[in-house]
Scaffold this motif. Structure first.
Motif, short mmCIF file in Angstrom:
data_model
loop_
_atom_site.label_atom_id
_atom_site.label_comp_id
_atom_site.label_asym_id
_atom_site.label_seq_id
_atom_site.Cartn_x
_atom_site.Cartn_y
_atom_site.Cartn_z
N CYS A 61 37.97 48.85 36.26
CA CYS A 61 37.08 47.83 36.17
C CYS A 61 37.33 46.75 35.56
O CYS A 61 36.89 45.48 35.85
CB CYS A 61 35.64 48.51 35.69
SG CYS A 61 34.91 49.71 36.77
N ALA A 65 37.34 42.77 36.47
CA ALA A 65 36.66 41.76 35.74
C ALA A 65 37.56 40.46 35.52
O ALA A 65 37.39 39.34 35.50
CB ALA A 65 36.10 42.40 34.68
N TRP A 68 38.07 38.68 38.54
CA TRP A 68 36.89 37.69 38.71
C TRP A 68 36.96 36.40 37.57
O TRP A 68 36.82 35.25 38.32
CB TRP A 68 35.58 38.31 38.55
CG TRP A 68 34.44 37.68 38.85
CD1 TRP A 68 33.91 37.42 40.08
CD2 TRP A 68 33.56 37.19 37.71
NE1 TRP A 68 32.75 36.61 39.92
CE2 TRP A 68 32.64 36.30 38.82
CE3 TRP A 68 33.58 36.81 36.47
CZ2 TRP A 68 31.56 35.55 38.11
CZ3 TRP A 68 32.73 36.04 36.08
CH2 TRP A 68 31.65 35.33 36.83
N TRP A 71 39.99 34.04 38.99
CA TRP A 71 40.12 33.73 40.24
C TRP A 71 40.11 32.30 40.49
O TRP A 71 40.96 31.63 41.13
CB TRP A 71 38.81 33.94 41.03
CG TRP A 71 38.98 34.14 42.34
CD1 TRP A 71 38.47 32.86 43.05
CD2 TRP A 71 39.23 35.06 43.34
NE1 TRP A 71 38.46 33.23 44.74
CE2 TRP A 71 38.89 34.31 44.59
CE3 TRP A 71 39.91 36.09 43.06
CZ2 TRP A 71 39.57 35.12 45.79
CZ3 TRP A 71 40.30 36.97 44.67
CH2 TRP A 71 40.03 36.32 45.66
N ARG A 93 35.05 34.63 45.97
CA ARG A 93 35.11 35.21 44.95
C ARG A 93 34.24 36.33 44.54
O ARG A 93 34.63 37.53 44.32
CB ARG A 93 35.08 34.18 43.77
CG ARG A 93 35.12 34.69 42.30
CD ARG A 93 34.99 33.57 41.42
NE ARG A 93 34.81 33.93 40.13
CZ ARG A 93 34.39 33.01 38.83
NH1 ARG A 93 34.06 31.88 39.62
NH2 ARG A 93 34.54 33.56 37.98
N HIS A 94 32.89 36.10 44.91
CA HIS A 94 32.02 37.23 44.21
C HIS A 94 31.87 38.16 45.43
O HIS A 94 31.79 39.33 44.99
CB HIS A 94 30.47 36.62 44.07
CG HIS A 94 30.49 35.27 43.33
ND1 HIS A 94 30.59 35.57 42.03
CD2 HIS A 94 29.95 34.20 43.40
CE1 HIS A 94 30.56 34.36 41.19
NE2 HIS A 94 30.49 33.42 41.94
N ARG A 95 32.00 37.90 46.55
CA ARG A 95 32.09 38.82 47.62
C ARG A 95 33.36 39.78 47.56
O ARG A 95 33.10 40.95 47.58
CB ARG A 95 31.95 38.39 49.00
CG ARG A 95 30.58 37.84 49.35
CD ARG A 95 30.66 37.18 50.63
NE ARG A 95 31.42 35.83 50.57
CZ ARG A 95 31.79 34.73 51.48
NH1 ARG A 95 31.89 35.01 52.61
NH2 ARG A 95 32.37 33.95 51.20
N CYS A 97 35.19 40.42 44.88
CA CYS A 97 35.12 41.35 43.58
C CYS A 97 33.91 42.17 43.89
O CYS A 97 34.15 43.63 43.25
CB CYS A 97 34.90 40.52 42.31
SG CYS A 97 36.17 39.62 41.90
N ALA A 98 32.87 41.93 44.43
CA ALA A 98 31.79 43.04 44.74
C ALA A 98 32.49 44.08 45.54
O ALA A 98 32.02 45.21 45.55
CB ALA A 98 30.46 42.21 45.23
#
Length: 116
Positions: A61, A65, A68, A71, A93-95, A97-98
């Motif tokens: 994790c 992070a 993220w 990035w 980026r968010h997609r 990492c999610a």
């Protein structure tokens, strides 16, 4: 038009041999344990991994992070890519990492299946 040879980056070449040696060493240990029928060692390894699992999950994790946060810097380093491709990577980026966190929850922790 000149054609240049594509060479892998220096860092990838430096890491290739240690990674291959590590994988070969793990495969050798697994085969040796299986060949000699030492099932007690399998149970010991399983208990050790079970005790280390929370720390390994936390480490993974933290790596997600770090990805993220790094990035934008990583995307800026892609100087040969067109601007629209870099913008698409920044938008994803968010997609990405999610998605990595969802994979961590489902595959590693088995969240929906461990509740039953």
């Amino acid at each position: 038009m000149t054609v240049r040879e594509l060479r892998p980056p220096q860092r990838a070449r430096r890491l290739a041999r240690p990674v291959a040696v590590g994988v070969a060493l793990v495969a050798f240990v697994v085969l040796a344990l299986f060949a000699f029928g030492t099932y007690d060692e399998w149970a010991t390894v399983h208990r050790g991994v079970r005790h280390l699992k929370p720390y390994l999950v936390a480490l993974q994790c933290l790596a997600i992070a770090a990805l993220w946060f790094a990035w934008p810097w990583l995307v800026r380093r892609l100087t040969r890519w067109p601007d629209d491709a870099r913008a698409a990577l920044l938008a994803a980026r968010h997609r990405i990492c999610a998605g990595l966190i969802v994979i961590e929850l489902v595959v590693v922790l088995g969240v929906p299946f461990s509740l039953f």
